[in-house]
Design a protein around this motif. Structure first.
Motif, PDB file in Angstrom:
ATOM      1  N   ALA A 111       0.811  -1.222   0.000  1.00  0.00           N
ATOM      2  CA  ALA A 111       0.000   0.000   0.000  1.00  0.00           C
ATOM      3  C   ALA A 111       0.842   1.268   0.000  1.00  0.00           C
ATOM      4  O   ALA A 111       0.375   2.324  -0.447  1.00  0.00           O
ATOM      5  CB  ALA A 111      -0.932  -0.005   1.210  1.00  0.00           C
ATOM      6  N   GLN A 112       2.061   1.197   0.509  1.00  0.00           N
ATOM      7  CA  GLN A 112       2.903   2.399   0.580  1.00  0.00           C
ATOM      8  C   GLN A 112       3.407   2.853  -0.788  1.00  0.00           C
ATOM      9  O   GLN A 112       3.818   3.999  -0.945  1.00  0.00           O
ATOM     10  CB  GLN A 112       4.113   2.152   1.483  1.00  0.00           C
ATOM     11  CG  GLN A 112       3.793   2.252   2.959  1.00  0.00           C
ATOM     12  CD  GLN A 112       4.988   1.843   3.797  1.00  0.00           C
ATOM     13  OE1 GLN A 112       4.988   0.788   4.417  1.00  0.00           O
ATOM     14  NE2 GLN A 112       6.002   2.668   3.801  1.00  0.00           N
ATOM     15  N   ILE A 113       3.382   1.955  -1.764  1.00  0.00           N
ATOM     16  CA  ILE A 113       3.820   2.343  -3.104  1.00  0.00           C
ATOM     17  C   ILE A 113       2.671   3.070  -3.775  1.00  0.00           C
ATOM     18  O   ILE A 113       1.709   2.477  -4.242  1.00  0.00           O
ATOM     19  CB  ILE A 113       4.291   1.127  -3.915  1.00  0.00           C
ATOM     20  CG1 ILE A 113       5.501   0.494  -3.234  1.00  0.00           C
ATOM     21  CG2 ILE A 113       4.633   1.541  -5.346  1.00  0.00           C
ATOM     22  CD1 ILE A 113       6.044  -0.734  -3.916  1.00  0.00           C
ATOM     23  N   ARG A 114       2.788   4.397  -3.820  1.00  0.00           N
ATOM     24  CA  ARG A 114       1.711   5.243  -4.302  1.00  0.00           C
ATOM     25  C   ARG A 114       1.948   5.756  -5.716  1.00  0.00           C
ATOM     26  O   ARG A 114       0.995   6.160  -6.397  1.00  0.00           O
ATOM     27  CB  ARG A 114       1.560   6.449  -3.371  1.00  0.00           C
ATOM     28  CG  ARG A 114       1.268   6.109  -1.908  1.00  0.00           C
ATOM     29  CD  ARG A 114      -0.157   5.688  -1.714  1.00  0.00           C
ATOM     30  NE  ARG A 114      -1.092   6.671  -2.226  1.00  0.00           N
ATOM     31  CZ  ARG A 114      -1.422   7.803  -1.594  1.00  0.00           C
ATOM     32  NH1 ARG A 114      -0.881   8.101  -0.412  1.00  0.00           N
ATOM     33  NH2 ARG A 114      -2.296   8.646  -2.118  1.00  0.00           N
ATOM     34  N   TYR A 115       3.215   5.763  -6.170  1.00  0.00           N
ATOM     35  CA  TYR A 115       3.552   6.412  -7.433  1.00  0.00           C
ATOM     36  C   TYR A 115       4.624   5.618  -8.177  1.00  0.00           C
ATOM     37  O   TYR A 115       5.439   4.918  -7.573  1.00  0.00           O
ATOM     38  CB  TYR A 115       4.091   7.826  -7.196  1.00  0.00           C
ATOM     39  CG  TYR A 115       3.242   8.674  -6.286  1.00  0.00           C
ATOM     40  CD1 TYR A 115       2.098   9.313  -6.767  1.00  0.00           C
ATOM     41  CD2 TYR A 115       3.573   8.828  -4.941  1.00  0.00           C
ATOM     42  CE1 TYR A 115       1.308  10.094  -5.926  1.00  0.00           C
ATOM     43  CE2 TYR A 115       2.794   9.600  -4.094  1.00  0.00           C
ATOM     44  CZ  TYR A 115       1.664  10.229  -4.590  1.00  0.00           C
ATOM     45  OH  TYR A 115       0.883  10.992  -3.757  1.00  0.00           O
ATOM     46  N   ILE A 116       4.614   5.767  -9.493  1.00  0.00           N
ATOM     47  CA  ILE A 116       5.688   5.247 -10.344  1.00  0.00           C
ATOM     48  C   ILE A 116       6.117   6.367 -11.285  1.00  0.00           C
ATOM     49  O   ILE A 116       5.266   6.970 -11.965  1.00  0.00           O
ATOM     50  CB  ILE A 116       5.244   4.030 -11.182  1.00  0.00           C
ATOM     51  CG1 ILE A 116       4.689   2.918 -10.292  1.00  0.00           C
ATOM     52  CG2 ILE A 116       6.425   3.503 -12.013  1.00  0.00           C
ATOM     53  CD1 ILE A 116       4.037   1.783 -11.081  1.00  0.00           C
ATOM     54  N   LYS A 117       7.399   6.654 -11.310  1.00  0.00           N
ATOM     55  CA  LYS A 117       7.943   7.577 -12.300  1.00  0.00           C
ATOM     56  C   LYS A 117       8.467   6.731 -13.458  1.00  0.00           C
ATOM     57  O   LYS A 117       9.457   6.020 -13.316  1.00  0.00           O
ATOM     58  CB  LYS A 117       9.064   8.432 -11.700  1.00  0.00           C
ATOM     59  CG  LYS A 117       9.584   9.497 -12.662  1.00  0.00           C
ATOM     60  CD  LYS A 117      10.733  10.288 -12.042  1.00  0.00           C
ATOM     61  CE  LYS A 117      11.226  11.360 -13.006  1.00  0.00           C
ATOM     62  NZ  LYS A 117      12.452  12.031 -12.492  1.00  0.00           N
TER      63      LYS A 117
END
Length: 298
Positions: A155-161
């Protein structure tokens, strides 16, 4: 949720090569005046790879004192999850809102090692995570199924660049698989910003010397896509020029120096300086474009 224009802050150095906090302050004030949605520190365009821990702490304190509640993203990581956790906890203690984390790159991990790396981080760190998918820099490819698995289970992975060319294809695949589960950001100096917006990104993280250009494109996108396209194509030669391997940082520094915000053009090894021919080419491009950062110097 983080979105919009989140430029990567450049690092100023004096003639002796020491960090120039006064110039960094001037740049941050300029960015705030232009209006940005967040600010990223210690990325590739920040020469974060060449900064010491003490220098990073001094820069962060300087930036935080000026930016107040503006969301701050800080690049952090390491060659193992143990090293990465320590680095992430350090930037979290300083006040970062999001940690931008590359996978390990000295020993190239496969999908399972990548998954364990980010799992270990999420288990031990209490901060939102942005995965930086930048194989041109790291030499590590993170497959789409691995990114989807990470976002769906942690859940802590909120974004991907997303910076694996062709970024447009990977963005479409991730958007189809994840929907709104993760916020997708563009990079590579916004060189495909128009197409990436069409594919579903929520923001971009380019270099910091043209916030007015990014703002204009993002604002036009919401009301008139033909206008957004025209703006993007007008500035594309400039965006393209700043993403050249080896000299990209020097290109950014040249504009910052010409604007008067930075006292020098100094880059830190192993980044290369610009030769006079390249500098002239850059001037030929920017002399024909309205840029707020250069207008202030005229």
């Amino acid at each position: 949720m983080l979105k919009g224009n989140v430029p990567i802050l450049a690092t100023a150095f004096d003639e002796q090569g020491a960090v120039d906090l006064a110039s960094i302050e001037k740049l941050v004030v300029f960015l705030l005046e232009q209006g940005i949605d967040g600010l990223a520190l210690f990325g590739n365009a920040s020469e974060g790879y060449a900064l010491t821990s003490k220098e990073k702490a001094a820069i962060f304190r300087t930036v935080k004192a000026l930016t107040g509640d503006l969301p701050l993203v800080a690049a952090a990581g390491g060659g193992s999850s143990q090293a990465a956790v320590e680095d992430i906890q350090r930037i979290q203690a300083m006040g970062a809102n999001v940690a931008m984390v590359n996978p390990p790159s000295v020993v190239k991990p496969g999908p399972e090692e990548i998954y364990r790396f980010y799992s270990d981080i999420c288990r031990q760190c209490d901060i939102d995570i942005m995965i930086q998918d930048a194989p041109l820099m790291t030499g590590v490819n993170i497959p789409v199924p691995t990114l989807v698995r990470l976002c769906e289970t942690l859940a802590q992975i909120r974004y991907i660049k997303v910076e694996q060319p062709p970024t447009t294809l990977k963005i479409s695949q991730l958007k189809t698989a994840l929907g709104e589960r993760a916020g997708l950001f563009g990079g590579l100096n916004a060189g495909f910003l128009y197409e990436e917006l069409a594919r579903g990104i929520i923001g971009t993280m380019p270099a910091c010397e043209f916030p007015d250009v990014i703002n204009a494109i993002l604002q036009a996108w919401t009301r008139d896509r033909d206008e957004a396209r025209a703006l993007f194509y007008r500035y594309l030669p400039f965006l393209r020029y700043g993403v050249q391997p080896g000299i990209g940082v020097a290109v950014h520094k040249e504009i910052l120096y010409r604007s008067g915000l930075f006292a020098t053009r100094t880059v830190r090894d192993p980044a290369k300086t610009l030769d006079e021919t390249t500098r002239k080419e850059l001037c030929e491009i920017t002399d024909r474009l309205p840029l707020a950062i250069l207008e202030r110097a005229r």
